[in-house]
Design an enzyme around this catalytic site. Sequence first.
Site, PDB file in Angstrom:
ATOM      1  N   GLU A  79       0.791  -1.077   0.054  1.00  0.00           N
ATOM      2  CA  GLU A  79      -0.270   0.036  -0.162  1.00  0.00           C
ATOM      3  C   GLU A  79       1.190   1.321   0.052  1.00  0.00           C
ATOM      4  O   GLU A  79       1.752   1.307   0.530  1.00  0.00           O
ATOM      5  CB  GLU A  79      -1.066   0.284   1.519  1.00  0.00           C
ATOM      6  CG  GLU A  79      -2.174  -0.943   0.689  1.00  0.00           C
ATOM      7  CD  GLU A  79      -2.901  -0.376   2.705  1.00  0.00           C
ATOM      8  OE1 GLU A  79      -2.982   0.501   3.266  1.00  0.00           O
ATOM      9  OE2 GLU A  79      -3.720  -1.617   3.858  1.00  0.00           O
ATOM     10  N   LYS A 121     -15.248   3.351   5.118  1.00  0.00           N
ATOM     11  CA  LYS A 121     -14.494   3.677   5.897  1.00  0.00           C
ATOM     12  C   LYS A 121     -13.991   4.357   6.828  1.00  0.00           C
ATOM     13  O   LYS A 121     -13.915   5.033   7.677  1.00  0.00           O
ATOM     14  CB  LYS A 121     -12.730   3.562   5.232  1.00  0.00           C
ATOM     15  CG  LYS A 121     -11.706   2.939   5.915  1.00  0.00           C
ATOM     16  CD  LYS A 121     -10.410   3.005   4.593  1.00  0.00           C
ATOM     17  CE  LYS A 121      -9.214   2.428   4.929  1.00  0.00           C
ATOM     18  NZ  LYS A 121      -8.321   2.208   4.313  1.00  0.00           N
ATOM     19  N   GLU A 125      -9.422   8.740   5.301  1.00  0.00           N
ATOM     20  CA  GLU A 125      -9.322   7.784   4.991  1.00  0.00           C
ATOM     21  C   GLU A 125     -10.137   6.662   4.061  1.00  0.00           C
ATOM     22  O   GLU A 125      -9.892   5.589   2.832  1.00  0.00           O
ATOM     23  CB  GLU A 125      -9.404   6.711   6.581  1.00  0.00           C
ATOM     24  CG  GLU A 125      -8.255   6.728   7.855  1.00  0.00           C
ATOM     25  CD  GLU A 125      -7.506   5.701   7.117  1.00  0.00           C
ATOM     26  OE1 GLU A 125      -7.398   4.778   5.775  1.00  0.00           O
ATOM     27  OE2 GLU A 125      -5.994   5.395   7.838  1.00  0.00           O
TER      28      GLU A 125
END
Length: 511
Positions: free
Chosen positions: A264, A321, A327
């Site tokens: 990520e 999320k 986020e």
Amino acid sequence: MALSIFLSLLLLFLFSISPANAQSFIGVNYGLLADNLPSPSDTAKLLQSTSIQKVRLYGADPTIIKSLAGTGVGIVIGVANGDIPSLASDLNFASQWISTNVLPFYPASNIILINVGNEILLSNDLNLVNQLLPAMQNVQKALEAVSLGGKIKVSTVHAMTVLGQSDPPSAGSFAPGYQAGLKGILQFLSETGSPFVINPYPFFAYLGDQRPETLSFCLFQPNPGRVDSNTGIKYMNMFDAQVDAVHSALKSMGFENVEVVVAETGWPTSGDSNVVGPSVENAKTYNGNLIAHLKSMAGTPLRPGKPIDTYIFALFDENLKPGPSFERYFGLFKPDLSMAYDIGLTKTSSSSGSQTSQSPPLGKSATSVGWCVPKEDATEEQLQASLDWVCGQGIDCGPITPGGVCFEPNNVMSHAAYAMNLYFQKSPENPTDCDFSQTARITSDNPSYNNCVYPRAGSAGDESLGGVMNKNVASDKAIESNGSEYSFSLSLHHFMSIFSFVLSIFHHVNF
């Protein structure tokens, strides 16, 4: 028998002359924490319209895996953290997991990696941490039992906080509290040829140090760089510094040869008003420059010439999320499948076949653009920083080195002008690529002099652009064409040798 050998070698040859996909190291995370996502089939079509070659799933959704069948897209699937105890204690459970989540789809769906858990070491659950390695081992055994050992790798994902020290990069080391648990995991990865998977986020580094020069360092923009006090290496971006800190940590544990994969990394487009950093402009700059950096094949200072398999976070925004609002805003694409911002991931076509392009083709609307040159009031320090940064991005700065056609006059202004323009010309329809922290401008006056030619994309009869740029950052079309021709000639040489050998077999073997 000889005929069988001949046909096998012929197939191998034909496969070897296929153009290599230069973007095979660019992937994306496909999260599902949203109530407005497009269907898996539509998402699969979207992916096929891009140059993204790998997808990471956080679970093993059968509909998604099946939708990617036949696409050739590499698929990373995940084992839920909650399944780790059962996997660790029961090999039969691991075998059933493989039978359910892998065997019905593979090889039509190109599953390449199974991540057992996500950031387990940070869970503070000592029992779960102790069960991680046995779970990975049982998944590996289950794969081997169905002859998939080595074809599908097994690993687990770590956060950057697994490092106890990351600055300078050469002193990178794992936190003492994690080293005992990591020893067995790293031994497993080394023995199975599996990667160490990590989540580096320059965005979070910026949140902890919000100076303007830190933002430039994190966004791959021109900056003074940061020198590693141990090695003297000057780092020009945070991504390389973070990844090399991981390389150093692995070396300190005796596992220097374990590959690093970035599971990520990304930058949010929005967030709460009190959080500095999230914006469409910053997200586009970070991800666009990251892709350009990966495409340059420059690698990192401790691993030069070796691109890092990198999965950008994320394919879509995820409106459900939890956590800080930023986020929920990492998506490259919107739910309607349109781009959140353009970083050149969409494929383009040509009459000679499909070509992938991560930046618009050279020459597009370029004839009305011109050249990129320094502003008259730019300081030598600013220009030197830009010069160092550009030459660290895979741009061929050979012409401005001693003996090069553009080395004279030997001053920072002249060298920076050539380098800035060369960087700008890879995507001249993007004026921001001729910004360099507001020290450069676009001009219609050709700055070329004597034998020093400043390339301009799309100029009639100007062949210098491709020749100068395609060392590392040419358009994908140029790379694929040149690479294919080289691969073909090399393979043809080998094939003719093989062909002669096979003919000798035909001569001596009776059918």
